[in-house]
Design a protein around this motif. Structure first.
Motif, PDB file in Angstrom:
ATOM      1  N   LEU A 111      36.484  20.069  70.857  1.00  0.00           N
ATOM      2  CA  LEU A 111      36.849  21.245  71.661  1.00  0.00           C
ATOM      3  C   LEU A 111      37.792  22.166  70.897  1.00  0.00           C
ATOM      4  N   ALA A 112      38.801  21.566  70.258  1.00  0.00           N
ATOM      5  CA  ALA A 112      39.756  22.365  69.496  1.00  0.00           C
ATOM      6  C   ALA A 112      39.069  23.065  68.331  1.00  0.00           C
ATOM      7  N   SER A 113      38.151  22.385  67.667  1.00  0.00           N
ATOM      8  CA  SER A 113      37.440  22.973  66.529  1.00  0.00           C
ATOM      9  C   SER A 113      36.549  24.134  66.966  1.00  0.00           C
ATOM     10  N   ILE A 114      35.874  23.979  68.099  1.00  0.00           N
ATOM     11  CA  ILE A 114      35.056  25.073  68.626  1.00  0.00           C
ATOM     12  C   ILE A 114      35.926  26.277  68.944  1.00  0.00           C
ATOM     13  N   ALA A 115      37.049  26.019  69.618  1.00  0.00           N
ATOM     14  CA  ALA A 115      37.947  27.110  70.001  1.00  0.00           C
ATOM     15  C   ALA A 115      38.514  27.827  68.781  1.00  0.00           C
ATOM     16  N   VAL A 116      38.994  27.054  67.811  1.00  0.00           N
ATOM     17  CA  VAL A 116      39.591  27.650  66.608  1.00  0.00           C
ATOM     18  C   VAL A 116      38.522  28.321  65.751  1.00  0.00           C
ATOM     19  N   GLY A 117      37.370  27.686  65.601  1.00  0.00           N
ATOM     20  CA  GLY A 117      36.307  28.236  64.768  1.00  0.00           C
ATOM     21  C   GLY A 117      35.816  29.576  65.270  1.00  0.00           C
ATOM     22  N   TYR A 118      35.508  29.642  66.564  1.00  0.00           N
ATOM     23  CA  TYR A 118      35.004  30.909  67.119  1.00  0.00           C
ATOM     24  C   TYR A 118      36.093  31.972  67.135  1.00  0.00           C
ATOM     25  N   SER A 119      37.264  31.619  67.646  1.00  0.00           N
ATOM     26  CA  SER A 119      38.322  32.617  67.824  1.00  0.00           C
ATOM     27  C   SER A 119      38.799  33.187  66.489  1.00  0.00           C
ATOM     28  N   SER A 120      38.982  32.341  65.484  1.00  0.00           N
ATOM     29  CA  SER A 120      39.487  32.813  64.191  1.00  0.00           C
ATOM     30  C   SER A 120      38.456  33.668  63.458  1.00  0.00           C
ATOM     31  N   THR A 121      37.196  33.245  63.478  1.00  0.00           N
ATOM     32  CA  THR A 121      36.153  33.997  62.790  1.00  0.00           C
ATOM     33  C   THR A 121      35.948  35.371  63.422  1.00  0.00           C
ATOM     34  N   SER A 122      35.832  35.404  64.736  1.00  0.00           N
ATOM     35  CA  SER A 122      35.619  36.681  65.417  1.00  0.00           C
ATOM     36  C   SER A 122      36.860  37.570  65.349  1.00  0.00           C
ATOM     37  N   PHE A 123      38.059  36.978  65.378  1.00  0.00           N
ATOM     38  CA  PHE A 123      39.290  37.757  65.300  1.00  0.00           C
ATOM     39  C   PHE A 123      39.389  38.472  63.954  1.00  0.00           C
ATOM     40  N   GLN A 124      39.021  37.786  62.884  1.00  0.00           N
ATOM     41  CA  GLN A 124      39.072  38.405  61.568  1.00  0.00           C
ATOM     42  C   GLN A 124      38.054  39.544  61.453  1.00  0.00           C
ATOM     43  N   THR A 125      36.923  39.406  62.128  1.00  0.00           N
ATOM     44  CA  THR A 125      35.935  40.481  62.124  1.00  0.00           C
ATOM     45  C   THR A 125      36.445  41.684  62.904  1.00  0.00           C
ATOM     46  N   LEU A 126      37.026  41.450  64.056  1.00  0.00           N
ATOM     47  CA  LEU A 126      37.515  42.542  64.897  1.00  0.00           C
ATOM     48  C   LEU A 126      38.665  43.297  64.235  1.00  0.00           C
ATOM     49  N   THR A 127      39.513  42.574  63.514  1.00  0.00           N
ATOM     50  CA  THR A 127      40.659  43.216  62.859  1.00  0.00           C
ATOM     51  C   THR A 127      40.345  43.632  61.425  1.00  0.00           C
ATOM     52  N   ASN A 128      39.134  43.273  60.944  1.00  0.00           N
ATOM     53  CA  ASN A 128      38.720  43.589  59.567  1.00  0.00           C
ATOM     54  C   ASN A 128      39.749  43.074  58.562  1.00  0.00           C
ATOM     55  N   ASN A 129      40.180  41.820  58.776  1.00  0.00           N
ATOM     56  CA  ASN A 129      41.196  41.214  57.919  1.00  0.00           C
ATOM     57  C   ASN A 129      40.882  39.734  57.770  1.00  0.00           C
ATOM     58  N   HIS A 130      40.844  39.231  56.539  1.00  0.00           N
ATOM     59  CA  HIS A 130      40.477  37.846  56.276  1.00  0.00           C
ATOM     60  C   HIS A 130      41.680  36.905  56.220  1.00  0.00           C
ATOM     61  N   ILE A 131      42.849  37.400  56.562  1.00  0.00           N
ATOM     62  CA  ILE A 131      44.047  36.567  56.532  1.00  0.00           C
ATOM     63  C   ILE A 131      44.571  36.278  57.932  1.00  0.00           C
ATOM     64  N   LEU A 132      44.458  37.265  58.815  1.00  0.00           N
ATOM     65  CA  LEU A 132      44.999  37.123  60.163  1.00  0.00           C
ATOM     66  C   LEU A 132      44.192  36.126  60.984  1.00  0.00           C
ATOM     67  N   THR A 133      44.873  35.427  61.872  1.00  0.00           N
ATOM     68  CA  THR A 133      44.247  34.550  62.860  1.00  0.00           C
ATOM     69  C   THR A 133      44.837  34.874  64.227  1.00  0.00           C
ATOM     70  N   PRO A 134      44.229  34.398  65.310  1.00  0.00           N
ATOM     71  CA  PRO A 134      44.755  34.725  66.645  1.00  0.00           C
ATOM     72  C   PRO A 134      46.202  34.304  66.881  1.00  0.00           C
ATOM     73  N   SER A 135      46.743  33.434  66.028  1.00  0.00           N
ATOM     74  CA  SER A 135      48.126  32.999  66.207  1.00  0.00           C
ATOM     75  C   SER A 135      49.111  34.160  66.076  1.00  0.00           C
ATOM     76  N   VAL A 136      48.712  35.240  65.364  1.00  0.00           N
ATOM     77  CA  VAL A 136      49.621  36.379  65.204  1.00  0.00           C
ATOM     78  C   VAL A 136      49.830  37.117  66.522  1.00  0.00           C
ATOM     79  N   MET A 137      48.969  36.832  67.507  1.00  0.00           N
ATOM     80  CA  MET A 137      49.112  37.490  68.808  1.00  0.00           C
ATOM     81  C   MET A 137      50.264  36.932  69.622  1.00  0.00           C
TER      82      MET A 137
END
Length: 276
Positions: A45-71
């Motif tokens: 469950l944690a891997s699904i949540a982190v995998g989807y959220s981090s990948t899509s977040f980097q696409t939305l912000t156009n940044n390969h370093i940021l993750t949702p934790s910065v929110m």
């Protein structure tokens, strides 16, 4: 399915089988398998949540370093747990059911995210980067408040708080796993239709709009999905901000494709492999 994915899946399945069946004590197989299966489900469950959220977040912000934790969601979770223990006390905290604590934590984190989205993704502003910056500033504020309260906290209370400050798969509540599974599955089902939109969004905002993507709705919907997944993962096992950077970086190298369906699958499998 390419060769690298087959190898990665084979390695992950091998590690999982070794974890589940390795070192079983005769006569206690069912007991150990139950405990390990519960931890394994939490890891998935944690891997699904982190995998989807981090990948899509980097696409939305156009940044390969940021993750949702910065929110600031991780910091908000720690602040919530610190405030509850500081003002209510660990003894009174035991009277609160884990389900109530889980739902309260998830609700507050999602509420905080929705407020940010409404302030910065609607109206005249519509600025993703300003929203991320606001999340970072608020995250620092939440972290500072947590540290301030922890310094004044009774050492015994702080010892109780420490068990909630770091990610742990050792004492996951089975009832919380059921709720978390339902929420994650619901988000995954709803988000599948947006994967092709994320493929186009990786080309940039203007290009995506010219190609017919309803940018405002897709971005807002994707951020809500991210917020829900991060909130559930954090409330279930604790902060996992370190994992997002690892899985997205490796998946981008191994997958070598723009398709988010493939990249997210790589991220999830890599996350499971690392956590197991």
């Amino acid at each position: 399915m390419n060769k690298s994915m087959k190898s990665l899946l084979a390695l992950t399945i091998g590690v999982i089988l070794l974890y589940l069946f390795g070192g079983l004590v005769s006569g206690l197989e069912l007991y150990f398998l139950t405990l390990r299966s519960t931890k394994l489900l939490a890891i998935i469950l944690a891997s699904i949540a982190v995998g989807y959220s981090s990948t899509s977040f980097q696409t939305l912000t156009n940044n390969h370093i940021l993750t949702p934790s910065v929110m600031g969601l991780d910091s908000l979770y720690l602040l919530l747990q610190t405030v509850v223990i500081f003002f209510v006390g660990s003894h009174s905290l035991k009277m609160i059911s884990e389900t109530s604590d889980f739902l309260l934590s998830v609700g507050l984190m999602i509420g905080f995210s929705v407020i940010l989205f409404k302030l910065f993704l609607k109206g005249a502003t519509k600025n993703i980067y300003l929203m991320v910056l606001a999340g970072m500033v608020l995250g620092q504020l939440f972290g500072g408040l947590s540290t301030f309260l922890q310094v004044m906290m009774d050492p015994n209370e702080f010892d109780t708080l420490q068990t909630r400050m770091f990610a742990s798969f050792s004492n996951v509540n089975t009832s919380l796993l059921l709720i978390g599974t339902m929420i994650v599955l619901m988000v995954v089902i709803l988000s599948i239709r947006d994967l092709h939109n994320l493929d186009v969004l990786s080309l940039g905002r203007d290009t995506a709009i010219n190609l017919g993507v309803d940018y405002q709705k897709v971005v807002l919907r994707s951020f809500v999905f991210i917020a829900v997944l991060v909130a559930v993962s954090t409330a279930l096992v604790g902060p996992l901000s370190f994992l997002g950077v690892i899985v997205t970086s490796l998946s981008r190298k191994l997958a070598n494709t723009y398709k988010h369906s493939t990249r997210i699958l790589y991220s999830v499998v890599i996350g499971i492999l690392f956590l197991v």
